[in-house]
Design a protein around this motif. Sequence first.
Motif, PDB file in Angstrom:
ATOM      1  N   ILE A  98       0.839  -1.203   0.000  1.00 39.43           N
ATOM      2  CA  ILE A  98       0.000   0.000   0.000  1.00 39.43           C
ATOM      3  C   ILE A  98       0.870   1.248   0.000  1.00 39.43           C
ATOM      4  O   ILE A  98       0.647   2.173  -0.788  1.00 39.43           O
ATOM      5  N   ASP A 101       2.705   1.724  -3.348  1.00 34.77           N
ATOM      6  CA  ASP A 101       1.817   2.045  -4.469  1.00 34.77           C
ATOM      7  C   ASP A 101       1.125   3.393  -4.329  1.00 34.77           C
ATOM      8  O   ASP A 101       0.889   4.073  -5.316  1.00 34.77           O
ATOM      9  N   THR A 102       0.768   3.771  -3.112  1.00 39.87           N
ATOM     10  CA  THR A 102      -0.044   4.981  -2.929  1.00 39.87           C
ATOM     11  C   THR A 102       0.743   6.168  -2.379  1.00 39.87           C
ATOM     12  O   THR A 102       0.277   7.290  -2.453  1.00 39.87           O
ATOM     13  N   SER A 109      -0.886   3.468   5.954  1.00 36.48           N
ATOM     14  CA  SER A 109      -0.823   2.233   5.165  1.00 36.48           C
ATOM     15  C   SER A 109      -1.004   1.020   6.061  1.00 36.48           C
ATOM     16  O   SER A 109      -1.708   0.066   5.713  1.00 36.48           O
ATOM     17  N   TYR A 154      -7.792   4.336  -2.905  1.00 42.06           N
ATOM     18  CA  TYR A 154      -6.452   4.880  -2.666  1.00 42.06           C
ATOM     19  C   TYR A 154      -5.612   4.530  -3.890  1.00 42.06           C
ATOM     20  O   TYR A 154      -4.930   3.518  -3.918  1.00 42.06           O
ATOM     21  N   ARG A 156      -2.951   4.231  -7.048  1.00 42.52           N
ATOM     22  CA  ARG A 156      -1.492   4.178  -7.164  1.00 42.52           C
ATOM     23  C   ARG A 156      -0.972   5.584  -7.412  1.00 42.52           C
ATOM     24  O   ARG A 156      -1.574   6.355  -8.138  1.00 42.52           O
ATOM     25  N   ALA A 157       0.135   5.903  -6.813  1.00 43.68           N
ATOM     26  CA  ALA A 157       0.731   7.238  -6.960  1.00 43.68           C
ATOM     27  C   ALA A 157       1.058   7.537  -8.414  1.00 43.68           C
ATOM     28  O   ALA A 157       0.894   8.673  -8.865  1.00 43.68           O
ATOM     29  N   THR A 160      -2.000   8.976 -10.344  1.00 40.05           N
ATOM     30  CA  THR A 160      -2.579  10.269  -9.965  1.00 40.05           C
ATOM     31  C   THR A 160      -1.775  11.452 -10.486  1.00 40.05           C
ATOM     32  O   THR A 160      -2.126  12.586 -10.251  1.00 40.05           O
TER      33      THR A 160
END
Length: 161
Positions: A98, A101-102, A109, A154, A156-157, A160
């Motif tokens: 988490i 990925d986020t 997390s 939430y 994935r970074a 976004t």
Amino acid sequence: GVSKPVLYQHFPGKLDLYLALLDDSCDVVVQAVRVALESTSDNKQRVAATMRAFYSYVANAEGAFRLVFESDLTNEPLVKGRLDRVTTQCADLIAQVIEEDTHLPAEQSYLLAVALVGMGQVSARFWLNNPGETSQDEAAGLVAGLAWRGIRGYPRADETQ
């Protein structure tokens, strides 16, 4: 096929034998979650694989899960520590995914990971102890769907940006 005297040559008492069995059983759960998480980079599939791991573990004919989750000795400090280890180690593995990925902070997390572990553990035990028409695959799929619908909020970074 082993006599009591042979067992007690290796273990000083019943609690020590139980703790050794508990350690092995806990390792099985943690390893199953690790394998599920490493099986793919697709997070929806990771969630499904992880839930299947919990359901497969409780459905195992040997009943080892009862050693981990349904012990009469859960208030014994040595046992409680080992039971907590299952949750914390599984949550550590999930939280790492988490967080990577986020890019959520580690604390957040980990909280999400504990919630997912709890969802898997509790629902799998409920399913096993309340037999009905829902198959193991269906039950794991239903819970994975619920978990995925929540955790996908939430993103994935890298999605976004």
